[in-house]
Design a protein around this motif. Structure first.
Motif, PDB file in Angstrom:
ATOM      1  N   GLY A 218       0.808  -1.206   0.000  1.00 43.95           N
ATOM      2  CA  GLY A 218       0.000   0.000   0.000  1.00 43.95           C
ATOM      3  C   GLY A 218       0.846   1.264   0.000  1.00 43.95           C
ATOM      4  N   THR A 219       1.940   1.247   0.767  1.00 42.87           N
ATOM      5  CA  THR A 219       2.828   2.406   0.796  1.00 42.87           C
ATOM      6  C   THR A 219       3.487   2.630  -0.553  1.00 42.87           C
ATOM      7  N   GLN A 220       3.940   1.545  -1.184  1.00 43.45           N
ATOM      8  CA  GLN A 220       4.544   1.673  -2.506  1.00 43.45           C
ATOM      9  C   GLN A 220       3.549   2.255  -3.513  1.00 43.45           C
ATOM     10  N   THR A 221       2.316   1.776  -3.469  1.00 42.41           N
ATOM     11  CA  THR A 221       1.307   2.260  -4.405  1.00 42.41           C
ATOM     12  C   THR A 221       0.996   3.740  -4.183  1.00 42.41           C
ATOM     13  N   THR A 222       0.953   4.148  -2.917  1.00 43.79           N
ATOM     14  CA  THR A 222       0.726   5.563  -2.613  1.00 43.79           C
ATOM     15  C   THR A 222       1.842   6.422  -3.186  1.00 43.79           C
ATOM     16  N   TYR A 223       3.080   5.969  -3.044  1.00 44.84           N
ATOM     17  CA  TYR A 223       4.216   6.717  -3.584  1.00 44.84           C
ATOM     18  C   TYR A 223       4.165   6.768  -5.113  1.00 44.84           C
ATOM     19  N   VAL A 224       3.740   5.669  -5.733  1.00 43.25           N
ATOM     20  CA  VAL A 224       3.640   5.656  -7.195  1.00 43.25           C
ATOM     21  C   VAL A 224       2.610   6.681  -7.669  1.00 43.25           C
ATOM     22  N   ALA A 225       1.452   6.730  -6.995  1.00 40.22           N
ATOM     23  CA  ALA A 225       0.417   7.699  -7.382  1.00 40.22           C
ATOM     24  C   ALA A 225       0.898   9.134  -7.157  1.00 40.22           C
ATOM     25  N   GLU A 226       1.574   9.367  -6.044  1.00 37.66           N
ATOM     26  CA  GLU A 226       2.087  10.719  -5.784  1.00 37.66           C
ATOM     27  C   GLU A 226       3.148  11.105  -6.812  1.00 37.66           C
ATOM     28  N   PHE A 227       4.017  10.161  -7.144  1.00 37.50           N
ATOM     29  CA  PHE A 227       5.020  10.419  -8.166  1.00 37.50           C
ATOM     30  C   PHE A 227       4.365  10.730  -9.506  1.00 37.50           C
ATOM     31  N   ALA A 228       3.276  10.011  -9.821  1.00 43.15           N
ATOM     32  CA  ALA A 228       2.573  10.237 -11.085  1.00 43.15           C
ATOM     33  C   ALA A 228       2.046  11.663 -11.175  1.00 43.15           C
ATOM     34  N   GLY A 229       1.400  12.132 -10.104  1.00 43.63           N
ATOM     35  CA  GLY A 229       0.886  13.495 -10.104  1.00 43.63           C
ATOM     36  C   GLY A 229       1.979  14.532 -10.257  1.00 43.63           C
ATOM     37  N   ARG A 230       3.079  14.327  -9.543  1.00 51.01           N
ATOM     38  CA  ARG A 230       4.191  15.283  -9.636  1.00 51.01           C
ATOM     39  C   ARG A 230       4.855  15.239 -11.022  1.00 51.01           C
ATOM     40  N   ALA A 231       4.971  14.035 -11.583  1.00 52.41           N
ATOM     41  CA  ALA A 231       5.616  13.903 -12.889  1.00 52.41           C
ATOM     42  C   ALA A 231       4.822  14.610 -13.971  1.00 52.41           C
ATOM     43  N   VAL A 232       3.492  14.461 -13.953  1.00 49.55           N
ATOM     44  CA  VAL A 232       2.663  15.105 -14.971  1.00 49.55           C
ATOM     45  C   VAL A 232       2.612  16.613 -14.753  1.00 49.55           C
ATOM     46  N   ALA A 233       2.591  17.053 -13.499  1.00 56.28           N
ATOM     47  CA  ALA A 233       2.633  18.493 -13.237  1.00 56.28           C
ATOM     48  C   ALA A 233       3.926  19.096 -13.775  1.00 56.28           C
ATOM     49  N   ALA A 234       5.037  18.371 -13.618  1.00 57.35           N
ATOM     50  CA  ALA A 234       6.310  18.846 -14.165  1.00 57.35           C
ATOM     51  C   ALA A 234       6.306  18.802 -15.694  1.00 57.35           C
ATOM     52  N   GLU A 235       5.596  17.825 -16.268  1.00 57.40           N
ATOM     53  CA  GLU A 235       5.510  17.712 -17.727  1.00 57.40           C
ATOM     54  C   GLU A 235       4.791  18.912 -18.343  1.00 57.40           C
ATOM     55  N   LEU A 236       3.882  19.522 -17.606  1.00 61.94           N
ATOM     56  CA  LEU A 236       3.145  20.673 -18.129  1.00 61.94           C
ATOM     57  C   LEU A 236       4.029  21.904 -18.291  1.00 61.94           C
ATOM     58  N   VAL A 237       5.095  21.987 -17.519  1.00 65.97           N
ATOM     59  CA  VAL A 237       5.945  23.178 -17.532  1.00 65.97           C
ATOM     60  C   VAL A 237       6.628  23.324 -18.896  1.00 65.97           C
ATOM     61  N   GLY A 238       6.441  24.459 -19.496  1.00 69.58           N
ATOM     62  CA  GLY A 238       7.037  24.724 -20.800  1.00 69.58           C
ATOM     63  C   GLY A 238       6.217  24.221 -21.973  1.00 69.58           C
ATOM     64  N   LYS A 239       5.175  23.448 -21.700  1.00 72.10           N
ATOM     65  CA  LYS A 239       4.329  22.898 -22.767  1.00 72.10           C
ATOM     66  C   LYS A 239       2.865  23.249 -22.511  1.00 72.10           C
ATOM     67  N   GLU A 240       2.654  24.363 -21.845  1.00 69.97           N
ATOM     68  CA  GLU A 240       1.302  24.716 -21.422  1.00 69.97           C
ATOM     69  C   GLU A 240       0.326  24.834 -22.592  1.00 69.97           C
TER      70      GLU A 240
END
Length: 218
Positions: free
Chosen positions: A56-78
């Motif tokens: 469960g902890t690993q899955t929570t970290y994966v979901a949090e990483f996913a949100g942060r990764a996509v938020a970072a992907e938006l930068v410069g490509k808005e």
């Protein structure tokens, strides 16, 4: 010559004592066996609980990483992602009920999977993500390689920010900042097998949501 005569009562008493001793021994052995079985079962449940907690902890970290990764992907490509989300060409679970209500207009939706993020990161920084033996975005989740991480992020509910962002021109409507809802779902699952089965029978997933402001766009 002395003759010893054993009393019949004494013999019966000894038989009863032997019977009682046998009964007590059986009861003690049964009790110890029950205690041993209970201890083994308790230890097994404790190991399972620890494994589920880790998963469960690993899955929570994966979901949090996913949100942060996509938020970072938006930068410069808005501007690009603004057009993708507005087009609504994807089908998102987060707002699938709106598809029938808004027909023929499509609700805003765009999805990004972990593989897409991995390809873009690997193109910019080849060899710098993943781990040995698992050169993907998340790398090896456990040391035995029995599980893998995956995620998908849905970008929906696109709209203008309620209040002007610092530095935004409030007089003109040419450039503006937008707000989008990210629904990140992370999953830890067995890796695909040689037969092509993706192993989704036994897995755990976790979803989280966050509002992200990006821009300026026009």
């Amino acid at each position: 010559m002395a003759i010893s005569v054993q009393s019949p009562l004494r013999g019966q008493r000894r038989q009863r004592e032997r019977g009682n001793a046998l009964l007590i021994s059986v009861m003690v052995i049964t009790l110890l066996s029950a205690i041993g079985l209970y201890s083994m079962r308790a230890a097994s449940l404790a190991d399972q609980a620890a494994g589920f907690n880790r998963l469960g902890t690993q899955t929570t970290y994966v979901a949090e990483f996913a949100g942060r990764a996509v938020a970072a992907e938006l930068v410069g490509k808005e501007q690009h992602y603004f057009q993708y989300i507005s087009a609504g060409t994807d089908d998102c679970r987060a707002n699938r009920q709106l598809t029938a209500l808004m027909d023929p207009t499509r609700p805003s939706c765009y999805k990004l999977e972990g593989k897409e993020i991995w390809e873009r990161v690997h193109a910019e920084f080849p060899g710098n993500v993943g781990t040995e033996g698992a050169p993907d975005l998340l790398g090896r989740i456990d040391r035995h390689g029995l599980t893998e991480g995956a995620f998908i992020v849905e970008m929906t509910d696109l709209g203008r920010t309620g209040t002007p962002v610092a530095g935004e021109d409030v007089a003109a409507d040419t450039f503006k900042h937008m707000q989008v809802l990210l629904t990140a779902t992370g999953q830890v699952r067995p890796p695909p097998t040689a037969s092509g089965d993706n192993g989704w029978v036994c897995n755990t997933s976790f979803s989280l949501r966050s509002h992200v402001t990006f821009g300026p766009v026009h």
